[in-house]
Design an enzyme around this catalytic site. Structure first.
Site, mmCIF file in Angstrom:
data_model
loop_
_atom_site.group_PDB
_atom_site.id
_atom_site.type_symbol
_atom_site.label_atom_id
_atom_site.label_comp_id
_atom_site.label_asym_id
_atom_site.label_seq_id
_atom_site.Cartn_x
_atom_site.Cartn_y
_atom_site.Cartn_z
ATOM 1 N N HIS A 95 0.851 -1.197 0.000
ATOM 2 C CA HIS A 95 0.000 0.000 0.000
ATOM 3 C C HIS A 95 0.882 1.240 0.000
ATOM 4 C CE1 HIS A 95 -3.894 -1.965 1.759
ATOM 5 N NE2 HIS A 95 -3.343 -2.681 0.787
ATOM 6 N N TYR A 129 -9.281 5.028 7.735
ATOM 7 C CA TYR A 129 -9.519 5.367 9.135
ATOM 8 C C TYR A 129 -10.629 6.402 9.168
ATOM 9 C CZ TYR A 129 -5.107 3.165 10.625
ATOM 10 O OH TYR A 129 -4.096 2.275 10.908
ATOM 11 N N PRO A 183 -3.817 -0.183 18.806
ATOM 12 C CA PRO A 183 -3.598 -0.664 17.433
ATOM 13 C C PRO A 183 -3.823 0.374 16.351
ATOM 14 C CG PRO A 183 -5.705 -1.450 18.279
ATOM 15 C CD PRO A 183 -5.010 -0.786 19.430
ATOM 16 N N LYS A 213 1.413 -0.542 15.073
ATOM 17 C CA LYS A 213 2.819 -0.547 15.453
ATOM 18 C C LYS A 213 3.263 -1.726 16.301
ATOM 19 C CE LYS A 213 3.817 3.117 13.287
ATOM 20 N NZ LYS A 213 4.554 2.935 12.023
ATOM 21 N N TYR A 223 3.931 6.483 10.007
ATOM 22 C CA TYR A 223 3.136 5.295 9.688
ATOM 23 C C TYR A 223 3.977 4.250 8.955
ATOM 24 C CZ TYR A 223 -1.221 2.736 9.076
ATOM 25 O OH TYR A 223 -2.213 1.783 9.153
#
Length: 390
Positions: free
Chosen positions: A72, A200, A291, A295, A384
């Protein structure tokens, strides 16, 4: 029995540590209380940072991940029906790979056994002793027979509920913890993902996350109460709530059979130090992150990468610099990751109480800033995809 490194815990952290040590000529034994089948089927994290992908590849256990993992190059952040795309590759030159933790465990287990590694599953009554001496020992029972495993070092990779953290005396251990007032209801559904990248979503009803495990299996989450009963969430209600929270112009949520449901409470946790005598903590035994930032597994990989190099350097050169600085070096990354995971959680979840309206306006402001500021988007992207392992 004697070995150089006794590893308590046969999840991804313990298995990867054993493999990395093997590559540098260091012997180890892995002890795991669960069965091999249980460990390999346990559904956990599925997002791998660029550094994790590179390390697994360099260590020779990334072939199937490269073949089956989903790369991704970005992620979507949503507030109500407005959606912003964060282009990882464009902003950082790096990406993430979606590949289930259980698949990483399968790859590592197969490789360790093929290399003749000693991995013992279904061990009971594990206890560590003498970690503040030159001869630490791990007591355990396997197939009904008690054993003693003597080692130069002990690695506690046995998770949050393991026994190794408690082997560090309470008067030298400091614990930092934050328990969040919500949990995640997670599902696995036999349906292709409705998006090519993660979403998200911050909705007035609460947080939602659209993720995936493969091209045919979707992994999705809903913010719920931490002690929520699954009986209150039949499939129809789950799909209706996901459709509401992920709703956006032009978006259609694909639905299908749900074959797994679970509720996970959320917390931030750090136990310092990560080293006491000849005992080292790595992964969830030392720290837990919510979560939201994906990580947990990646932080464990960072720990064991540094630990393997430190121990190998000790045997190679006699230097104790690596093992002496292990805890401080790991904690620097741990707290950076804790901050990012807290920040992502704070931006995307619904909070209740007298400040709820104020908090939601702050979240909207942060979302708008992500959409118009390259610097803000780059900060999210950089954290990220993961900072360099070292």
């Amino acid at each position: 029995m004697r070995t150089q490194v006794a590893i308590v815990g046969g999840g991804p952290a313990g298995l990867l540590l054993s493999h990395l040590l093997h590559l540098q000529g260091v012997d180890s034994v892995v002890l795991e209380r669960r069965s091999a089948e249980y460990v390999q089927q346990r559904v956990r994290a599925g997002v791998l940072e660029q550094g994790t992908v590179d390390l697994l590849t360099e260590a020779g256990v990334g072939e199937r991940m490269r073949r089956e993992g989903e790369v991704h190059n970005g992620v979507h952040i949503q507030f109500d029906e407005d959606r912003v795309h964060i282009p990882f590759k464009e902003l950082t030159g790096r990406a993430i790979t979606v590949y289930g933790q259980q698949e990483v465990v399968k790859d590592l287990t197969e490789r360790r056994l093929a290399d003749g590694g000693r991995v013992l599953f279904e061990v009971d009554d594990v206890r560590v002793a003498g970690v503040d001496t030159d001869d630490p020992v791990v007591h355990y029972t396997h197939e009904g027979v008690p054993h003693e495993l003597h080692a130069d070092f002990v690695a506690g990779c046995d998770g949050f509920h393991g026994i190794c953290r408690d082997a560090i005396p309470a008067d030298v251990r400091t614990v930092y913890e934050r328990v969040y007032p919500f949990g995640w209801l997670g599902i696995l559904a036999d349906v292709p993902p409705s998006s090519d990248e993660l979403i998200y979503a911050n909705n007035a009803n609460g947080f939602a996350l659209l993720s995936m495990r493969s091209a045919t299996i979707s992994r999705m989450y809903l913010q719920v109460a931490p002690e929520e009963s699954l009986d209150r969430w039949p499939d129809e209600r789950i799909w209706a709530e996901l459709s509401t929270r992920l709703g956006a112009p032009g978006f259609t949520l694909q639905q299908g059979p749900i074959f797994d449901k679970s509720v996970t409470a959320m917390r931030s946790f750090v136990a310092e130090p990560l080293r006491y005598g000849r005992l080292f903590l790595a992964g969830d035994s030392a720290h837990i992150v919510p979560p939201t930032g994906a990580k947990g597994l990646n932080l464990a990989v960072s720990d064991v990468d540094r630990l393997a190099e430190s121990i190998a350097d000790y045997y190679r050169t006699g230097s104790e610099t690596g093992i002496d600085t292990y805890s401080a070096a790991c904690l620097e990354r741990v707290w950076r990751v804790q901050h990012f995971s807290w920040w992502m959680t704070s931006m995307t979840h619904r909070f209740e109480g007298p400040d709820a309206a104020f908090d939601r306006r702050l979240q909207r402001s942060q979302f708008d800033y992500l959409g118009r500021s390259a610097a803000s988007a780059t900060t999210l992207a950089e954290n990220y995809v993961g900072l360099p392992l070292r």
